[in-house]
Design a protein around this motif. Structure first.
Motif, PDB file in Angstrom:
ATOM      1  N   ALA A 211       0.828  -1.222   0.000  1.00  0.00           N
ATOM      2  CA  ALA A 211       0.000   0.000   0.000  1.00  0.00           C
ATOM      3  C   ALA A 211       0.854   1.260   0.000  1.00  0.00           C
ATOM      4  O   ALA A 211       0.477   2.265  -0.607  1.00  0.00           O
ATOM      5  CB  ALA A 211      -0.935  -0.015   1.203  1.00  0.00           C
TER       6      ALA A 211
ATOM      7  N   VAL B 226      -7.416  -0.712   1.096  1.00  0.00           N
ATOM      8  CA  VAL B 226      -7.000   0.503   1.800  1.00  0.00           C
ATOM      9  C   VAL B 226      -8.179   1.463   1.912  1.00  0.00           C
ATOM     10  O   VAL B 226      -8.903   1.687   0.933  1.00  0.00           O
ATOM     11  CB  VAL B 226      -5.830   1.204   1.074  1.00  0.00           C
TER      12      VAL B 226
ATOM     13  N   ILE C  51      -5.184  -0.329   6.419  1.00  0.00           N
ATOM     14  CA  ILE C  51      -4.801  -1.329   5.416  1.00  0.00           C
ATOM     15  C   ILE C  51      -5.222  -2.713   5.904  1.00  0.00           C
ATOM     16  O   ILE C  51      -4.882  -3.114   7.017  1.00  0.00           O
ATOM     17  CB  ILE C  51      -3.268  -1.309   5.201  1.00  0.00           C
TER      18      ILE C  51
END
Lengths: 348, 348
Positions: free
Chosen positions: A137, A302, A319
């Motif tokens: 992420a 996310v 996340i």
């Protein structure tokens, strides 16, 4: 098309079984799969993808003719058998922490640092589950805006502690009224001195402590993140907590970026372009990732992307990913796929 | 000894019942307690401390002759009735968010800012549960070393969402195998548009969202912390998450202090001297606070105290407390006790 012989060491474990599933589902070009485990499990027959596989005992000579071996049977097994495997010319993709911080061993998340696979000595390490989903992420943020600091608090599932931990959570969850007196033997880990109930609780310990008061899980997140990003100047710190969740790790992550003047929208847009990442972030419709709905999913989710009201370069994000898939089995198979891509590129 | 007439508005709720318990247990000098609630509950008899109390309907004239009224029946009731109560000369201690950020209304945690009680217009606000436990633990740090920045990720219990949320957690917890399909009507809040199962999950939403993507619960932590510390220069940001825990909020807190060269031991020693705080922090014996064992306890528990390896003024701590007691009922009663102490001091 060239095909390969593949071995899975620790094939009876939760991650080993999912590696086999992913090899079949993703059509990895194998001509045969050897399932290896301890002598105790030898002879057991496993069904996957409509085929039957018989477990064999893992021995040094098991790797004769094996092109790729996935190790997921604990650090001690990897320390004993991985070098035996590489001696046969097998490329080992190791899911334990045994070699991750070895300078000679690439630590790889294919979406983030595929180039680290360009040179290896037959041994490649798969990072810790909680590290993988975070770097997937954050990598687009690092590339677009630079990363100065990462602070993470985790909300981790019991499946990371093994199948018996899942059974213990299930059993304790049915005993609501006696919740503070429920018997416990699996968490924080089966081998720990003291055990605590996980149902209706949060245990701020994953793995054992060091002298500074950090757990090994916290150091994994700190050190592996710097190694994967190949940047020791990024400040990283972590607090790791086990929750009564079956599968799916969640992370409350705070980052300070280098670039000035970035909006939450720009931050979000950068993440949404990342491979393997799905942004689920719409407060108006109460859309955000949750671990209960990430189980059995390949992607990293996310949400809750926001700017720190008191810091112009500070951002929050939340996340979530399946710790057994992107956190372990899927990433291992993706490493093997990336190695094949690199070979194809070299041959052309 | 002078005695007082006390009223509890919202006496049938979880916090209202605990306010009555704490008044009795702590020997608050009341000569009578009026339990007030909606007309629906009027006539209900409640037993506490070996005595029987009959619920009366809360009306504007209910406060005639009442010295102290504890309000814990939701913001709308407080907005309607609190000013009626103060008109009778009653001192209102309000546990809702209705008046907390009103500049005229002191927002008080007696261990932290008792002096804020020196001037008030008959209305005193009890802070949000997650804020109280954090400021109690951080106040000694602020006093000893100065506080520049606070980042908190919460792990909050369902009892903060009411009795029905507890029943829903209990029911869902028995349905392990269908966990992702369990029906849900209570969380993130009963009044929300969409509901999600809380058992085996983590929901990163407490209260409703604003345009910046923050929830009201997060803003409460940010704004109330600055007001209680009477310092708008402290940077505060928060991520609030609901967990399958019955009672007991946990917080992973990161702070940057002002003073240089402080060790984790010095940091810990400062906290251990704070009133109302118990440090439970010994990695060697796996000693750290956990919400399952904070239920029905008055104190705020702190552990996992560590220094950030990458920041010389950064520290982590893990703060746990019973959200219905120190987070609500106990703190409200302590505010009344502090008011009596101040009166005694004035009279001497």
């Amino acid at each position: 098309m060239q095909t390969y012989t593949v071995a899975i060491v620790g094939a009876t474990g939760a991650v080993g079984a999912k590696i086999l599933d992913k090899l079949i589902e993703r059509k990895f070009p194998f001509r045969s799969v050897k399932l290896l485990a301890s002598s105790r499990s030898a002879g057991t027959v496993i069904q996957a993808g409509g085929r039957l596989f018989t477990i064999e005992e893992a021995k040094p000579e098991s790797f004769d003719g094996v092109d790729f071996a996935f190790f997921s049977a604990g650090g001690a097994i990897s320390e004993n058998l991985a070098s035996e495997a590489t001696r046969w010319g097998t490329v080992v993709i190791d899911n334990t922490s045994a070699f991750r911080m070895d300078a000679e061993v690439p630590l790889v998340v294919p979406e983030v640092n595929p180039k680290a696979l360009d040179s290896h000595n037959g041994l490649i390490a798969n990072p810790n589950c909680s590290t993988i989903q975070m770097v997937v992420a954050l990598n687009p943020i690092k590339e677009a805006f630079g990363l100065k600091k990462i602070l993470v608090s985790t909300y981790q599932a019991v499946s990371g502690a093994g199948a018996d931990a899942i059974l213990e959570l299930k059993s304790q969850s049915g005993q609501f009224d006696s919740r503070a007196e429920n018997s416990a033997s699996q968490l924080p880990s089966a081998g720990a001195e003291r055990h605590y109930p996980i149902a209706f609780n949060a245990i701020p310990q994953i793995d054992s402590f060091d002298d500074m008061g950090y757990t090994k899980e916290e150091w994994k997140m700190i050190n592996e993140t710097k190694k994967i990003f190949n940047d020791s100047t990024i400040a990283v710190s972590a607090t790791c907590v086990r929750l009564p969740v079956v599968t799916g790790h969640s992370e409350s992550v705070y980052v300070e970026i280098e670039k000035e003047g970035i909006t939450a929208e720009e931050f979000s847009r950068a993440i949404s372009k990342a491979p393997g990442v799905i942004v689920q972030d719409n407060p108006a419709t109460q859309t955000y990732p949750m671990p209960l709905f990430a189980e059995n999913k390949d992607d990293v989710y996310v949400g809750r992307i926001r700017k720190d009201p008191d810091h112009p370069r500070g951002f929050h994000l939340w996340i979530v990913a399946d710790n057994l898939l992107k956190g372990a089995a899927l990433n291992s198979v993706q490493i093997a796929e990336q190695l094949l891509k690199n070979r194809d590129a070299q041959n052309n």
